[in-house]
Write an enzyme that holds these catalytic residues in place. Structure first.
Site, mmCIF file in Angstrom:
data_model
loop_
_atom_site.group_PDB
_atom_site.id
_atom_site.type_symbol
_atom_site.label_atom_id
_atom_site.label_comp_id
_atom_site.label_asym_id
_atom_site.label_seq_id
_atom_site.Cartn_x
_atom_site.Cartn_y
_atom_site.Cartn_z
ATOM 1 N N HIS A 47 14.389 -120.776 -8.148
ATOM 2 C CA HIS A 47 13.822 -119.731 -7.331
ATOM 3 C C HIS A 47 12.860 -120.249 -6.267
ATOM 4 C CE1 HIS A 47 14.089 -115.812 -5.933
ATOM 5 N NE2 HIS A 47 12.809 -115.833 -5.689
ATOM 6 N N TYR B 76 11.663 -120.453 -1.531
ATOM 7 C CA TYR B 76 10.425 -120.344 -0.763
ATOM 8 C C TYR B 76 10.151 -121.615 0.025
ATOM 9 C CZ TYR B 76 10.080 -115.951 -2.960
ATOM 10 O OH TYR B 76 10.386 -114.677 -3.344
ATOM 11 N N HIS C 59 23.397 -111.334 -1.078
ATOM 12 C CA HIS C 59 21.936 -111.301 -0.970
ATOM 13 C C HIS C 59 21.366 -112.605 -0.420
ATOM 14 C CE1 HIS C 59 17.718 -111.109 -2.011
ATOM 15 N NE2 HIS C 59 17.868 -112.207 -2.729
ATOM 16 N N PHE C 60 21.741 -113.739 -1.044
ATOM 17 C CA PHE C 60 21.050 -114.950 -0.599
ATOM 18 C C PHE C 60 21.609 -115.476 0.715
ATOM 19 C CE2 PHE C 60 23.912 -117.003 -3.812
ATOM 20 C CZ PHE C 60 24.544 -117.914 -2.987
ATOM 21 N N HIS C 61 22.831 -115.084 1.073
ATOM 22 C CA HIS C 61 23.287 -115.446 2.414
ATOM 23 C C HIS C 61 22.512 -114.660 3.471
ATOM 24 C CE1 HIS C 61 26.589 -117.640 0.503
ATOM 25 N NE2 HIS C 61 26.765 -118.243 1.663
ATOM 26 N N ARG D 170 31.570 -113.625 -8.926
ATOM 27 C CA ARG D 170 31.324 -114.708 -7.965
ATOM 28 C C ARG D 170 32.217 -115.902 -8.222
ATOM 29 N NH1 ARG D 170 25.112 -116.335 -8.249
ATOM 30 N NH2 ARG D 170 25.761 -117.794 -6.655
ATOM 31 N N ARG D 171 32.252 -116.801 -7.241
ATOM 32 C CA ARG D 171 32.776 -118.157 -7.382
ATOM 33 C C ARG D 171 34.231 -118.186 -7.852
ATOM 34 N NH1 ARG D 171 27.796 -118.292 -10.625
ATOM 35 N NH2 ARG D 171 26.117 -119.042 -9.312
#
Lengths: 540, 187
Positions: free
Chosen positions: A215, A219, A366-368, A429-430
């Site tokens: 995580h 950041y 989301h993370f893209h 996913r994946r």
């Protein structure tokens, strides 16, 4: 003028070259598993590509951007020649060597374990060693940032550390500590097995170690973007930073609370109890705080710019903003994507809602959106802003730059919004292939097609970005002057020690990590009978 | 600007900022409290306990031997489903359960990390070798649900799809009378 332009340019060029490579793989992946692609007869190629895409985008690209930008900040904000240039080059070459070492086994199909490793799947040992070299190379940068700040402090006792450098060093410490989780997983667990010294591994413990890195690494990726929000954007659009202290508090909060929250990635895991899952969920809510503070401060800062340009009214001032300025455009796009991505993130970290989207395409969307969208678009902006100072040449393709930023934004929305939607429908996913002929999966076909088209828009934008930078290497010479950062409305003359040094906050970060991770890790490590046989990938 | 004006403007700026910071803190604390309330009051929370099992022996003895996999009607009317994931299928590949019944899913992995996700529901858990996953579930609608593996488990991952068939409660009770463990086989 920056003294070590070659060093910084080397970092940026390598970063953007590997980015272009991984972006191409990503677009191909979106296409090949969509209804407009044809069934790839060898699904293993997909996972090879996926491993390369993740390894480059997760470990190599953002690290190089943070490093190059960090060196530029150190030289320009401190107005002092970089100390330890030879070490900096050593770090750079370690990253080159590590990337090659990791990419060869991936290309040969001997390390298709994805960048998240997933033991007990075990790939070729050189893949993991390559990743370790990349991290070691970046740790040299961490040390250099600390050393350079120390040298400056000696020459300027008691003076406020420039905000850009304060944040840059905070980011470097965050990275040093967050990388420890994956380093422990690699050195204590995976590499001994990959090297053939052991043949069992505790998969549950490995997942907890990885969540330590997984995580806060986000950041670390975010740091250059936030530094650009605070210290480049207001200057570039003719405004001031609303509050220097609030900026420092935000970076301190990131340093302290980004770390002890990683277990929200393991909500659905059986090896962690509900208590620690809740603690990590609550701490994850806390990490929204520095972002909420930042959104306020940056909006206030650009409002100052707008009012200085004659903007009036409650919201009417937004019309007075310099919308044709690439930095303004990038910031606006970044904020929109941060808003949507952040809202999605609140769902992911929620103790209850996570179950409906865990490990679905929602997460990938989301993370893209957050990383590829909100963060990377500011990497573009940073490169555009720094380029004339690195090359001594003018960036002349302003229209092309604007088109590139627009396309990246549109491409990211077209890619990730349908991606979130199919996640809600339960698409896992994946996967290299989906049987869109199945009536239960058929309704997802249209959304996946949109995402694939979005992937090609992003690829187009990525190529344009590299073209702009390459043309910038041959543009007319210009004297860009010294590289400056935004100043605050009330530029600090003295800053409390707590907002001017990192020691206390680093200590707090370590203590919180130990309280939030110590017990679960110790319990798992001392429980007998949890090691399971390794499953070697690509073994003939 | 006189120094007095400057002083006032600093104060105003700081006050506005403090107000926003207070709102932000309230939002954050509110979210955490909401999660705690829902977790305690409605008992909606991720798997609370940690249980271990040895994947290299699960086929020989214990809860996850082949003859014990599938659905069973317990004496109290609840249903327990036991399943395992292995590269690249679930056993049973098609799970049969009754509607409107509290169901406990207990599952583990025989080799690498897998995951169970039942589409159209919020049933979603990881299968980590060495550990037992437990999920409580209840279906209100009969019909077929897809149950893909949601975690990368090597080259055949894209082919690892199971199914859940939810049937009428009395049908299930009738089938359960014969004893043994139920799956879609023989339906």
């Amino acid at each position: 003028m920056l003294a070590n332009r070659k060093l910084i340019l080397a970092h940026f060029w390598l970063a953007f070259a590997v980015f272009g490579f991984a972006l191409t793989l990503g677009a191909w992946q979106m296409f090949i598993r969509s209804p407009i692609g044809t069934w790839l007869s060898n699904p293993e190629l997909y996972y090879r590509s996926l491993t390369a895409h993740g390894t480059v985008m997760g470990y190599v690209f953002p690290t190089l951007v943070a490093m190059g930008f960090g060196y530029a900040i150190s030289e320009s904000a401190l107005e002092q020649r970089l100390v330890g240039v030879r070490w900096a080059w050593a770090g750079f070459w370690l990253i080159v060597a590590g990337s090659i070492m990791a990419m060869v086994p991936i290309a040969l199909g001997r390390a298709s374990v994805l960048y998240t490793f997933y033991p007990p799947l075990i790939g070729n040992v050189f893949y993991y060693l390559g990743v370790v070299l990349v991290v070691v190379g970046s740790w040299i940068w961490v040390a250099l940032m600390s050393v350079n700040l120390r040298v400056w402090r000696k020459a300027h006792p008691g003076a406020p550390v420039p905000l850009a450098m304060f944040a840059n060093v905070a980011g470097s410490y965050l990275w040093a500590w967050t990388a420890v989780g994956a380093a422990l997983e690699l050195l204590l667990q995976i590499i001994p097995v990959a090297a053939g010294l052991k043949n069992t591994i505790d998969a549950g413990l490995a997942r907890v170690f990885f969540s330590w890195t997984l995580h806060a690494i986000v950041y670390f990726w975010l740091m250059p973007t936030y530094i650009a929000y605070y210290t480049i954007v207001p200057r570039a659009i003719g405004g001031r930073v609303y509050s220097d202290s609030m900026a420092r508090i935000s970076f301190i909060l990131f340093l302290v609370v980004a770390m002890p929250i990683g277990m929200h990635h393991t909500f659905a895991d059986p090896q962690v109890g509900a208590g620690f899952k809740f603690v990590h969920s609550a701490f994850t809510a806390l990490v929204a705080l520095p972002t909420l503070l930042t959104v306020f401060t940056i909006c206030a800062s650009i409002e100052i710019a707008a009012r200085l340009r004659g903007g009036r009214g409650m919201f009417g001032w937004t019309r007075a903003l310099p919308w044709d300025n690439p930095m303004m455009l990038a910031l606006a796009f970044s904020f929109v994507m941060l808003g949507f991505g952040g809202a999605g993130g609140l769902i992911n970290m929620s103790y209850q809602l996570d179950a409906s989207i865990h490990n679905t395409q929602w997460i990938t969307g989301h993370f893209h959106l957050i990383f590829g969208g909100a963060i990377v678009i500011m990497y573009f902006a940073i490169a555009y802003d720094l380029w004339p100072h690195l090359t001594g040449r003018e960036l002349i393709d302003i229209r092309l730059i604007r088109t590139q930023l627009w396309l990246w934004f549109i491409g990211m929305i077209v890619t990730t919004f349908p991606w979130h939607w199919v996640g809600i429908l339960g698409m896992p996913r994946r996967m290299a292939y989906f049987d869109f002929g199945d009536p239960a999966i058929a309704p997802q076909a249209l959304s996946v097609t949109f995402s694939a088209i979005g992937g090609f828009i992003l690829l187009t934008s990525g190529i344009m970005f590299i073209v702009v930078l390459a043309r910038g290497m041959r543009a007319p010479l210009v004297d860009a002057g010294p590289y400056r950062f935004a100043i605050a409305v009330h530029q600090p003359t003295t800053v409390p020690v707590a907002l001017n040094t990192h020691a206390l906050w680093v200590a707090l970060m370590i203590v919180l990590t130990l309280t939030n991770y110590g017990y679960p890790i110790l319990t798992l490590a001392t429980t007998e009978g949890t090691s399971v046989p390794a499953v070697y990938v690509g073994a003939q | 600007m006189s120094s007095e004006d400057a002083h006032r403007s600093v104060e105003i700026a700081a006050r506005v900022e403090r107000r926003w910071a207070t709102i932000a803190v309230i939002i954050v604390v509110g979210m955490a409290l909401l999660a705690a309330f829902a977790g305690i009051h409605r008992a909606t929370m991720p798997q609370p306990r940690v249980e271990i099992t040895d994947p290299s022996r699960i086929h020989l003895s214990g809860e996850f031997v082949e003859s014990n996999l599938g659905s069973v009607l317990e004496a109290n009317g609840n249903v327990t489903v036991r399943a395992i994931g292995q590269q690249y299928s679930f056993t049973p590949a098609c799970i049969v359960v009754p509607a409107d019944t509290p169901i406990t899913l207990r599952a583990t992995s025989a080799d690498v990390v897998h995951g169970i996700l039942i589409q159209g529901t919020n049933v979603n858990t990881m299968l980590v070798p060495g550990y037992v996953s437990e999920q409580l579930m209840r279906f209100t609608r009969t019909g077929d649900y897809l149950m893909p593996c949601q975690e990368f488990c090597s080259f055949g991952h894209e082919g690892m799809w199971g199914k859940v068939k939810v049937i009428d409660k009395t049908d299930f009770a009738n089938r359960a009378k014969a004893g043994g463990r139920l799956s879609c086989v023989g339906q």
